[in-house]
Design a protein around this motif. Structure first.
Motif, short mmCIF file in Angstrom:
data_model
loop_
_atom_site.label_atom_id
_atom_site.label_comp_id
_atom_site.label_asym_id
_atom_site.label_seq_id
_atom_site.Cartn_x
_atom_site.Cartn_y
_atom_site.Cartn_z
N VAL A 1 -38.05 -2.37 -39.92
CA VAL A 1 -37.71 -0.98 -39.65
C VAL A 1 -37.47 -0.28 -40.98
N TYR A 2 -37.97 0.96 -41.11
CA TYR A 2 -37.75 1.72 -42.34
C TYR A 2 -36.97 2.99 -42.01
N LEU A 3 -36.12 3.41 -42.94
CA LEU A 3 -35.25 4.58 -42.76
C LEU A 3 -35.50 5.56 -43.91
N MET A 4 -35.97 6.76 -43.61
CA MET A 4 -36.23 7.78 -44.62
C MET A 4 -34.97 8.65 -44.78
N ARG A 5 -34.59 8.90 -46.06
CA ARG A 5 -33.41 9.72 -46.34
C ARG A 5 -33.79 10.94 -47.17
N ASP A 6 -33.07 12.06 -46.95
CA ASP A 6 -33.30 13.26 -47.76
C ASP A 6 -32.40 13.22 -48.99
N LYS A 7 -32.38 14.31 -49.78
CA LYS A 7 -31.63 14.32 -51.04
C LYS A 7 -30.12 14.22 -50.83
N SER A 8 -29.64 14.54 -49.62
CA SER A 8 -28.20 14.41 -49.34
C SER A 8 -27.84 13.01 -48.85
N GLY A 9 -28.85 12.15 -48.67
CA GLY A 9 -28.61 10.80 -48.17
C GLY A 9 -28.67 10.68 -46.67
N ILE B 1 -30.20 10.28 -43.04
CA ILE B 1 -31.39 9.66 -42.47
C ILE B 1 -32.14 10.71 -41.64
N ILE B 2 -33.39 10.98 -42.02
CA ILE B 2 -34.16 12.03 -41.32
C ILE B 2 -35.29 11.44 -40.47
N TYR B 3 -35.61 10.16 -40.65
CA TYR B 3 -36.64 9.55 -39.80
C TYR B 3 -36.46 8.03 -39.83
N ILE B 4 -36.66 7.42 -38.66
CA ILE B 4 -36.61 5.96 -38.53
C ILE B 4 -37.88 5.51 -37.83
N GLY B 5 -38.54 4.52 -38.40
CA GLY B 5 -39.75 4.00 -37.79
C GLY B 5 -39.79 2.48 -37.86
N LYS B 6 -40.73 1.90 -37.12
CA LYS B 6 -40.92 0.45 -37.13
C LYS B 6 -42.33 0.17 -37.62
N ALA B 7 -42.58 -1.04 -38.05
CA ALA B 7 -43.91 -1.40 -38.55
C ALA B 7 -44.16 -2.88 -38.36
N ASN C 1 -39.47 16.19 -47.48
CA ASN C 1 -38.01 16.14 -47.57
C ASN C 1 -37.47 14.75 -47.88
N VAL C 2 -38.36 13.76 -48.04
CA VAL C 2 -37.90 12.40 -48.30
C VAL C 2 -37.54 12.23 -49.78
N GLN C 3 -36.33 11.80 -50.03
CA GLN C 3 -35.88 11.51 -51.39
C GLN C 3 -35.93 10.01 -51.68
N ASP C 4 -35.69 9.21 -50.65
CA ASP C 4 -35.71 7.76 -50.82
C ASP C 4 -35.85 7.12 -49.44
N PHE C 5 -36.09 5.84 -49.42
CA PHE C 5 -36.14 5.11 -48.15
C PHE C 5 -35.57 3.72 -48.34
N GLU C 6 -35.17 3.12 -47.23
CA GLU C 6 -34.71 1.73 -47.24
C GLU C 6 -35.34 1.03 -46.04
N TYR C 7 -35.22 -0.28 -45.97
CA TYR C 7 -35.88 -1.01 -44.89
C TYR C 7 -35.05 -2.22 -44.48
N ILE C 8 -35.32 -2.68 -43.25
CA ILE C 8 -34.66 -3.88 -42.71
C ILE C 8 -35.75 -4.79 -42.17
N LEU C 9 -35.81 -6.02 -42.65
CA LEU C 9 -36.81 -6.98 -42.18
C LEU C 9 -36.38 -7.58 -40.84
N CYS D 1 -34.89 1.34 -31.74
CA CYS D 1 -34.26 2.06 -30.64
C CYS D 1 -32.76 2.20 -30.86
N SER D 2 -32.13 1.12 -31.29
CA SER D 2 -30.69 1.12 -31.51
C SER D 2 -30.29 2.07 -32.64
N LEU D 3 -31.06 2.03 -33.74
CA LEU D 3 -30.73 2.87 -34.90
C LEU D 3 -30.96 4.35 -34.63
#
Length: 616
Positions: free
Chosen positions: A21-29, A31-37, A64-72, A84-86
């Protein structure tokens, strides 16, 4: 911004080819979008590559994406569950979000000698009786409406007994949908009996009510109370009529949800029909923003919707393909504790249900956008028929008109949101050749139109706006002739032809290598027919105008000393041949560029000819 995108792409290219799962964050930190892959590296890197194939919604999110993080995760299925949970936890701006409405609804029966039955959103300590709770406001409204009509109870705002005898009864009385206690001819006991029967009907359903009423009617007949028996007979007949009407939306599949998506310009609507016991028992409408690709939108909607719903039927019937359908089936099956299937019917009863659901979604969307449901449905149907990702909101259509190669012109009409946008209509004179060559003329017109786009694209208006669809009046030959022009421009615009039959009526849609029959798609067929008729009318109207102008111009150029430029100046000044004929010498000299000898020649031409006709 480009530098940041480059850095994010480099970061994405270092991701593992693992599910997660990846989480996109804007410049304020935030989370503006969550997706799976299934493969994080492939999926996430796509966002920061070329924007050429990105939808508008994705472009806005990426900007609007400043950074992203992910969860394996260990599997794609685990990624779906975690996503779904996030999403439920963070409600990101660019995900499809649905309100988890935990509110309940009630049927309210007021107290007093003349009780009224109505809907209520909450319980109140007001002495009234409340039936419920019910989850769906729609089912409550349907039940109350049916009970009032069957038992002929008032739905107006009059108060009893205060308004009894004041004024004439309303229309419902005359169409036999109200017993009209306002007339003062009904006893409170009779009214109370009707209310009690209506409450029994609401509590037990139509089958129980039919049984009890039939027993009452038979008992009344035995007691020779024929008027009372007739009144009960009428109520039984009303229930039977209502049940017959319900059969229209009764299906052979006992338990299923039917889900359909309608898209508009920057907005969308999803309609859910819930069938239980083979009958429609509930419906829900969700008005959304720009959802982009419909396949992806359906998949995302199913995730969100069944994340906030406890009851999942064994069958979900959709109006089109959903992204990750097998994965969603596995998730829904686990959540429901039994097998859940996702189907997309192509014909028969189920396809008819889907179309009915889609029409309702289009109607709801139309009410929000100011269009009619027919327009929204036609655009949606046309987009599906042509395989477009979204319904075409901005359509340009072209037609060539000439007479044996003479006065060669073209017309362009524009339809926006299913309606003619006459301010955007344009006319073209064919300049690159003389003679009859419809393919060559169409190539010239499209080349000039695209050239205008590149000159004006910064404005985003008129020729600076690209269409969602181009339709040519002609068959696959026209499409094949124009396709290279689009390819050379580097623009990806859907291109099709509009084929006519031998009676000049719309027959099919032409594409490279074949045709698409549209006769069975009534809404799309009507829209394409209207577009084809309109562009033909516009092009031929311009052609006739040019022929008339050229005929008048040739009449003037027959006069010695009058060439094309002078003829044009005369027509611009006087507008008509009659006005030129009636002009005196001084008026002719007022024409720009006119000389006295030329003016005298023109004056003598018309007046000498007139004198000769009079003497003859």
């Amino acid at each position: 911004m480009e530098e940041r995108k480059k850095e994010l792409r480099q970061k994405a290219m270092r991701l593992p080819m693992s599910p997660g799962v990846y989480l996109m964050r804007d410049k304020s930190g935030t989370i503006i979008y969550i997706g799976k892959a299934k493969a994080l590296k492939n999926r996430v890197s796509q966002y920061f590559g070329s924007e050429k194939n990105h939808e508008e919604k994705v472009r806005r999110m990426v900007a609007n994406v400043q950074d992203f993080e992910y969860i394996l995760t260990d599997s794609e299925f685990e990624a779906l569950v975690l996503e779904c949970s996030l999403i439920k936890q963070y409600t990101p701006k660019y995900n499809i979000l649905l309100k988890d409405d935990k509110g309940y609804h009630y049927i309210r029966v007021s107290g007093g000698e003349w009780p009224r039955i109505s809907e209520a959103k909450q319980l109140a300590d007001d002495g009234a009786e409340y039936i419920g709770p019910y989850v769906s406001s729609w089912s409550v409204k349907q039940a109350v409406d049916e009970a009032l009509k069957v038992f002929r109870l008032p739905s107006c705002s009059r108060r009893f007994p205060q308004d009894i005898g004041k004024g004439r009864p309303c229309l419902n009385y005359y169409i036999k949908q109200c017993c009209a206690p306002c007339r003062g001819r009904m006893k409170p006991e009779e009214y109370q009996e009707a209310v009690n029967e209506a409450v029994e009907f609401l509590r037990g359903g139509s089958a129980d009510s039919m049984k009890r009423l039939t027993e009452k009617m038979e008992q009344a007949a035995e007691n020779l109370e024929f008027e009372y028996a007739a009144r009960i007979r009428d109520r039984i007949a009303a229930i039977q009529k209502m049940r017959e009407r319900q059969k229209v939306v009764s299906v052979r599949v006992p338990e299923q949800d039917v889900i359909a998506l309608a898209q508009g310009a920057g907005s969308a609507c999803v309609e859910v029909f819930r069938f239980r016991g083979g009958s429609l028992v509930d419906r829900e409408t969700f008005l959304l923003g720009d959802v982009g690709n419909p396949k992806r939108a359906r998949g995302e909607f199913l995730e969100r919707y069944y994340s906030i719903r406890e009851q999942i039927p064994p069958r979900l019937t959709l109006d089109g393909a959903a992204e990750n359908a097998p994965l969603l089936e596995e998730w829904l099956t686990q959540k429901a504790g039994r097998r859940v299937r996702i189907t997309v019917p192509q014909k028969g009863e189920q396809a008819h249900l889907v179309e009915m659901c889609r029409s309702n979604a289009a109607e709801q969307l139309a009410q929000q956008t100011g269009r009619t449901g027919r327009e929204a449905s036609a655009l949606d149907e046309l987009g599906r028929l042509l395989g477009l990702e979204c319904p075409p909101q901005y359509i340009e259509a072209y037609d060539i008109s000439n007479l044996a190669g003479g006065d060669n012109v073209a017309g362009m009409v524009v339809f926006e949101n299913g309606r003619p946008l006459k301010s955007a209509y344009r006319r073209f004179q064919i300049k690159s050749f003389e003679g009859q060559d419809d393919y060559g003329a169409m190539r010239e017109v499209i080349s000039r139109r695209l050239g205008e786009y590149f000159q004006n694209k910064d404005s985003g208006e008129g020729f600076g706006r690209l269409p969602d669809l181009i339709l040519l009046d002609g068959g696959k030959g026209h499409v094949s002739a124009v396709r290279p022009i689009l390819q050379q421009s580097g623009l990806e615009i859907p291109l099709f032809g509009m084929v006519k039959d031998d009676k000049h009526r719309t027959r099919a849609i032409a594409r490279d290598g074949g045709e698409i029959a549209i006769n069975s798609n009534r809404s799309a067929f009507t829209l394409v027919s209207i577009i084809q008729d309109e562009v033909h009318r516009f092009a031929i109207g311009y052609h006739r105008q040019m022929r008339k102008k050229n005929t008048i111009s040739s009449t003037l150029t027959e006069i010695p000393g009058v060439g094309p430029a002078r003829a044009k100046a005369l027509l611009r000044h006087f507008r008509t041949i009659s006005a030129i004929r009636e002009a005196d010498l001084e008026q002719l000299l007022g024409v720009k560029g006119m000389t006295r000898p030329a003016a005298q020649t023109i004056y003598q031409h018309f007046h000498l000819n007139s004198a000769e006709k009079d003497s003859g």
